[in-house]
Design a protein around this motif. Structure first.
Motif, mmCIF file in Angstrom:
data_model
loop_
_atom_site.group_PDB
_atom_site.id
_atom_site.type_symbol
_atom_site.label_atom_id
_atom_site.label_comp_id
_atom_site.label_asym_id
_atom_site.label_seq_id
_atom_site.Cartn_x
_atom_site.Cartn_y
_atom_site.Cartn_z
ATOM 1 N N GLY A 130 9.572 32.092 -6.244
ATOM 2 C CA GLY A 130 9.108 31.793 -4.900
ATOM 3 C C GLY A 130 7.650 31.415 -4.889
ATOM 4 N N SER A 131 7.137 31.244 -3.685
ATOM 5 C CA SER A 131 5.726 30.920 -3.476
ATOM 6 C C SER A 131 5.148 31.912 -2.485
ATOM 7 C CB SER A 131 5.575 29.502 -2.932
ATOM 8 O OG SER A 131 6.024 28.566 -3.875
ATOM 9 N N ASP A 132 3.967 32.411 -2.768
ATOM 10 C CA ASP A 132 3.331 33.417 -1.926
ATOM 11 C C ASP A 132 1.813 33.244 -1.953
ATOM 12 O OD1 ASP A 132 5.477 35.311 -0.921
ATOM 13 O OD2 ASP A 132 5.940 35.292 -3.058
ATOM 14 N N ILE A 133 1.139 34.091 -1.202
ATOM 15 C CA ILE A 133 -0.320 34.087 -1.116
ATOM 16 C C ILE A 133 -0.915 34.751 -2.365
ATOM 17 C CG2 ILE A 133 -2.304 34.974 0.197
ATOM 18 C CD1 ILE A 133 -0.780 32.856 1.689
ATOM 19 N N ALA A 134 -2.028 34.196 -2.822
ATOM 20 C CA ALA A 134 -2.784 34.766 -3.946
ATOM 21 C C ALA A 134 -4.240 34.918 -3.503
ATOM 22 C CB ALA A 134 -2.687 33.857 -5.161
ATOM 23 N N TYR A 135 -4.916 35.890 -4.073
ATOM 24 C CA TYR A 135 -6.296 36.167 -3.690
ATOM 25 C C TYR A 135 -7.037 36.735 -4.900
ATOM 26 C CZ TYR A 135 -4.065 40.691 -3.354
ATOM 27 O OH TYR A 135 -3.331 41.815 -3.632
ATOM 28 N N GLY A 136 -8.349 36.745 -4.822
ATOM 29 C CA GLY A 136 -9.104 37.308 -5.925
ATOM 30 C C GLY A 136 -10.594 37.299 -5.663
ATOM 31 N N ALA A 137 -11.316 37.897 -6.589
ATOM 32 C CA ALA A 137 -12.774 37.950 -6.538
ATOM 33 C C ALA A 137 -13.285 38.126 -7.961
ATOM 34 C CB ALA A 137 -13.241 39.108 -5.666
ATOM 35 N N GLY A 138 -14.517 37.696 -8.168
ATOM 36 C CA GLY A 138 -15.066 37.847 -9.504
ATOM 37 C C GLY A 138 -16.552 37.590 -9.556
ATOM 38 N N ASN A 156 0.687 38.294 -3.809
ATOM 39 C CA ASN A 156 1.477 38.969 -2.791
ATOM 40 C C ASN A 156 2.966 38.682 -2.995
ATOM 41 O OD1 ASN A 156 1.889 40.570 -0.564
ATOM 42 N ND2 ASN A 156 1.639 38.881 0.880
ATOM 43 N N ILE A 157 3.509 39.150 -4.116
ATOM 44 C CA ILE A 157 4.903 38.912 -4.486
ATOM 45 C C ILE A 157 5.656 40.230 -4.331
ATOM 46 C CG2 ILE A 157 6.465 38.160 -6.302
ATOM 47 C CD1 ILE A 157 4.042 36.726 -7.584
ATOM 48 N N GLN A 158 6.428 40.367 -3.282
ATOM 49 C CA GLN A 158 7.122 41.622 -3.019
ATOM 50 C C GLN A 158 8.204 41.923 -4.063
ATOM 51 O OE1 GLN A 158 5.911 43.715 -0.805
ATOM 52 N NE2 GLN A 158 4.367 42.155 -0.433
ATOM 53 N N GLN A 159 8.927 40.917 -4.538
ATOM 54 C CA GLN A 159 9.999 41.144 -5.514
ATOM 55 C C GLN A 159 9.469 41.504 -6.897
ATOM 56 O OE1 GLN A 159 9.751 38.418 -3.591
ATOM 57 N NE2 GLN A 159 11.618 38.272 -2.398
#
Length: 175
Positions: A130-138, A156-159
């Protein structure tokens, strides 16, 4: 006279080194990261999370000092629990916002991830994508065109038990 020549040569070398210490703030860049991933499987009665070695390959473009676009191939490794094994791989795209400081950049990123999780046990085999939201910081420290980065990414992959990757990597910016 000889001492003056040595001092002059040393000063020239230091000035040349200082000039190359300035970050390349714009351009195409490539890199790779290696770190600890957290992943697993969340499907019906199966719910577990485990850590493994993860890696990613990075390709990006930084058109402005404060903004970049990045595409990554991510392998979160293999996790297992009680005979169930899962493997998650992903392709993600991010928009990065930078707070540039001397020698260091602090950044945040948000984007989309296209993922695939293959899981198996002695009694079943399951594949989800599937396709979902991704986030990050560095934070990245740079010396000329070379940068070392420490970053956190979450997907944000629930499965797949909301996988994460904490990694240390390098990038090289081409002019």
């Amino acid at each position: 006279m000889r001492r003056r020549t040595r001092v002059t040569c040393a000063a020239l070398v230091m000035c040349a080194s200082a000039g190359s210490a300035f970050a390349v703030e714009r351009g195409l860049y490539l890199g790779a990261s290696l770190g600890q991933s957290q992943s697993g499987l969340h499907n019906g009665g199966v719910n577990y999370s485990d850590s493994d070695l993860g890696y990613k390959v990075i390709a990006g473009f930084r058109p402005f000092k404060l903004l970049a676009f990045e595409v990554n191939y991510v392998d979160l490794g293999r996790t297992s629990s009680n005979g169930v094994e899962a493997k998650t791989k992903a392709l993600d795209g991010f928009v990065l916002g930078f707070l540039p400081l001397p020698i260091v950049d602090i950044y945040g990123k948000v984007g989309l991830v296209n993922w695939k999780t293959d899981s198996s046990s002695p009694s079943f085999s399951l594949s989800r994508n599937g396709s979902d939201i991704a986030y990050g910081a560095g934070v990245q420290m740079h010396y000329g065109a070379l940068a070392a980065r420490l970053e956190f990414e979450g997907f944000n992959i629930q499965q797949a038990s909301t996988p994460t990757l904490l990694s240390l990597g390098v990038t090289y910016t081409f002019f």
